[in-house]
Structures are given as C-alpha cells and as structure tokens.
Enzyme design. Structure first.
Site, PDB file in Angstrom:
ATOM      1  N   ASP A  18      25.579  25.778 -19.427  1.00 44.17           N
ATOM      2  CA  ASP A  18      26.439  25.894 -20.614  1.00 44.17           C
ATOM      3  C   ASP A  18      27.171  27.237 -20.650  1.00 44.17           C
ATOM      4  OD1 ASP A  18      27.558  25.151 -23.015  1.00 44.17           O
ATOM      5  OD2 ASP A  18      25.811  25.708 -24.213  1.00 44.17           O
ATOM      6  N   ASN A  66      30.314  14.205 -23.152  1.00 42.59           N
ATOM      7  CA  ASN A  66      31.418  15.008 -22.599  1.00 42.59           C
ATOM      8  C   ASN A  66      32.724  14.230 -22.421  1.00 42.59           C
ATOM      9  OD1 ASN A  66      29.253  17.106 -20.534  1.00 42.59           O
ATOM     10  ND2 ASN A  66      30.126  17.523 -22.550  1.00 42.59           N
TER      11      ASN A  66
HETATM   12  C1  FPP Z   1      29.122  23.072 -20.470  1.00 39.87           C
HETATM   13  O1  FPP Z   1      29.868  24.262 -20.768  1.00 39.87           O
HETATM   14  C2  FPP Z   1      29.439  22.623 -19.119  1.00 39.87           C
HETATM   15  C3  FPP Z   1      29.904  21.375 -18.807  1.00 39.87           C
HETATM   16  C4  FPP Z   1      30.138  20.349 -19.821  1.00 39.87           C
HETATM   17  C5  FPP Z   1      30.279  21.017 -17.407  1.00 39.87           C
HETATM   18  C6  FPP Z   1      29.374  21.560 -16.345  1.00 39.87           C
HETATM   19  C7  FPP Z   1      30.040  21.344 -15.028  1.00 39.87           C
HETATM   20  C8  FPP Z   1      30.028  22.220 -14.011  1.00 39.87           C
HETATM   21  C9  FPP Z   1      29.253  23.487 -14.014  1.00 39.87           C
HETATM   22  C10 FPP Z   1      30.802  21.931 -12.764  1.00 39.87           C
HETATM   23  C11 FPP Z   1      30.178  20.760 -12.065  1.00 39.87           C
HETATM   24  C12 FPP Z   1      30.278  20.868 -10.628  1.00 39.87           C
HETATM   25  C13 FPP Z   1      29.233  21.160  -9.823  1.00 39.87           C
HETATM   26  C14 FPP Z   1      29.478  21.185  -8.373  1.00 39.87           C
HETATM   27  C15 FPP Z   1      27.859  21.461 -10.301  1.00 39.87           C
HETATM   28  P1  FPP Z   1      30.972  24.212 -21.895  1.00 39.87           P
HETATM   29  O2  FPP Z   1      32.249  23.788 -21.294  1.00 39.87           O
HETATM   30  O3  FPP Z   1      30.496  23.337 -23.022  1.00 39.87           O
HETATM   31  O4  FPP Z   1      31.036  25.695 -22.353  1.00 39.87           O
HETATM   32  P2  FPP Z   1      31.401  26.213 -23.827  1.00 39.87           P
HETATM   33  O5  FPP Z   1      30.262  25.792 -24.718  1.00 39.87           O
HETATM   34  O6  FPP Z   1      31.464  27.694 -23.642  1.00 39.87           O
HETATM   35  O7  FPP Z   1      32.726  25.619 -24.227  1.00 39.87           O
END
Ligand code: FPP
Length: 238
Positions: A18, A66
């Site tokens: 996250d 998501n």
């Molecule tokens: C949450 O952070 C993250 C996600 C919803 C996506 C996670 C995906 C990746 C790390 C890339 C996937 C690829 C690989 C190869 C593992 P957020 O976007 O909700 O962060 P925020 O709360 O700060 O907005």
C-alpha cells in the site's frame, strides 16, 4: 550478516503493498508511476525473502475492490503484472521461484490469465521460494467461491457436509496446501486488513509500518521480522 539473518525468518510472510498512489503524489507523478515503483519494491522484497530463506511470500497486488479505479490506473497495474510475469517466465530456470495465484482470475484479460497459468504450471516443480500473487482477490469472495465448490462436491456425492472440518474446508480455498502466514506487513500507515486473507490470518502477527510501499527496503523487512520475533505468540494458550 544482520541480526535478522541469524534468527529463523517466518516461513510465510504476507504483504499489503500500500501507498503507491501517495508516493507518486508526493513527487507530482501520475499514480501509475507509483505502481511502477511498487513493482520494483516487490522485486527487491521477493529477492530479499529468497536470501533470507522465507518459503512463502504472498502479496496483495489487485483486490476485488480495485476495479473501481480509473481505467488508466487499472490498465497500468495489469501491464506491470504482465511484464513481470513475462520476465519471470524468461528467468525461471535461473530464479527457481514457484508461483501461485489467489483470487478469481476469470475477470482478468485472457492474455493475463494465460500468463498466470503458464507461470503457475511451469514453476510448479520449484521448491525454494513460492510467491502467491493475490489478483482480483477478496477474502470474502475467496470464502464464497470455496463454499460454492464444496456445495458442488456435496451435490455430486463427493463430499459429506456433516464431516466438514476446518482442515477440509481449507482445501477448498485458493490457498489450499499453503501454510498460514505467520507475519502480515502493511506499509503506508493504514491500520486495516482490507479483505486480505481473513481465513488464513486469524493467528498472524500484524506489523503496520509508516513507510510507503515503493520505499520499502530490505532494512524495513528486517525490522518487521524483528518486531515479529519480539512478540509472544501463544495461539490462545498461556
Ligand atoms: C495500493 O496502493 C496498491 C495497489 C492497489 C496496486 C499494487 C500493485 C503493484 C505494487 C504493482 C503490481 C506489479 C507487480 C509486479 C507486483 P494505493 O494505490 O492504494 O496507494 P495509495 O493508498 O497511496 O493511493
């Protein structure tokens, strides 16, 4: 050698990746740049887990919730996953990572589904470290899908409802055969579990950290493992 390498790491670590969006916003970058940096943090962490001898690493890469994000952001995450899986397939004989996928893959694009199946099948012979990607994953959804599979087996005379136990039910989950995670890490300062492995984490230690996922480093993993070892795990006993 750090202190952590001398003590046994947990067999199974699960991570809610996250903070990618906030990481990008702080730099005036689009959210997709945050996910790209998040994918790099995943590579770093998976490599380090292998060095430490962690047997299972489960990561929350895309939740059932998501899909509510913009088409651009969802597409960006799917592209990063596809690129990573292609790279993993290419380097498979060198890295020996075994892959599993938790979640309802049927909603992913046919190309991505194919990559997931190929990665799972071609890596099934490896036994060094296993990465479980949670993709279109929701813990409640996993349990509902498991109940449907069990009910279908009962209807087909292949299972007996009155003989159902926790162990038998576990085998209907996406995580069948995988030991429960001892340690769950959530970076980014949020104190929630967000539908992540509700069945599997009833006895897990949760470590919440203030670092944003793209900045997550081996030193952060060391400190989460140190915190894990400081806790007194009693499993309801005394
Ligand atoms: C949450 O952070 C993250 C996600 C919803 C996506 C996670 C995906 C990746 C790390 C890339 C996937 C690829 C690989 C190869 C593992 P957020 O976007 O909700 O962060 P925020 O709360 O700060 O907005």
């Amino acid at each position: 050698m750090s202190q952590v390498e001398k003590i046994a790491p947990p067999r199974h670590i699960a991570i809610i990746m996250d903070g990618n969006g906030r990481w990008a916003r702080k730099r005036g970058l689009p959210r997709t740049a945050g996910h790209k940096a998040g994918a790099e943090a995943f590579r770093r962490t998976a490599n380090y887990c292998r060095t430490l001898g962690v047997e299972y690493l489960t990561v929350y890469a895309f939740s059932t919730e998501n899909w509510r994000r913009s088409e651009e952001e969802v597409g960006g995450i799917m592209k990063l996953l596809a690129a990573y899986l292609k790279e993993a397939l290419r380097d498979m004989q060198k890295n020996h990572v075994r892959f599993r996928f938790f979640g309802d893959l049927s909603r992913l694009s046919p190309d991505l589904q194919k990559l997931c199946l190929e990665a799972q099948e071609r890596s099934s012979k490896f036994d060094e470290v296993q990465v479980n990607f949670c993709l279109n994953y929701g813990g409640r959804d996993e349990i509902v899908r498991a109940v449907r599979r069990f009910a279908a087996d009962v209807a087909a005379g292949k299972a007996d409802a009155s003989a159902l136990t926790e162990d038998v039910f576990s085998n209907y989950l996406d995580s069948a055969g995988v030991p429960d995670p001892e340690l769950v890490i959530r970076p980014s300062g949020e104190l929630r579990t967000s539908n992540f492995l509700p069945w599997q984490t009833v006895y897990s230690e949760f470590v919440y950290m203030n670092v944003l996922w793209p900045d997550f480093s081996p030193a952060d993993l060391d400190s989460a493992i140190e915190e894990f070892h400081r806790r007194n795990r009693r499993f309801g006993g005394v």
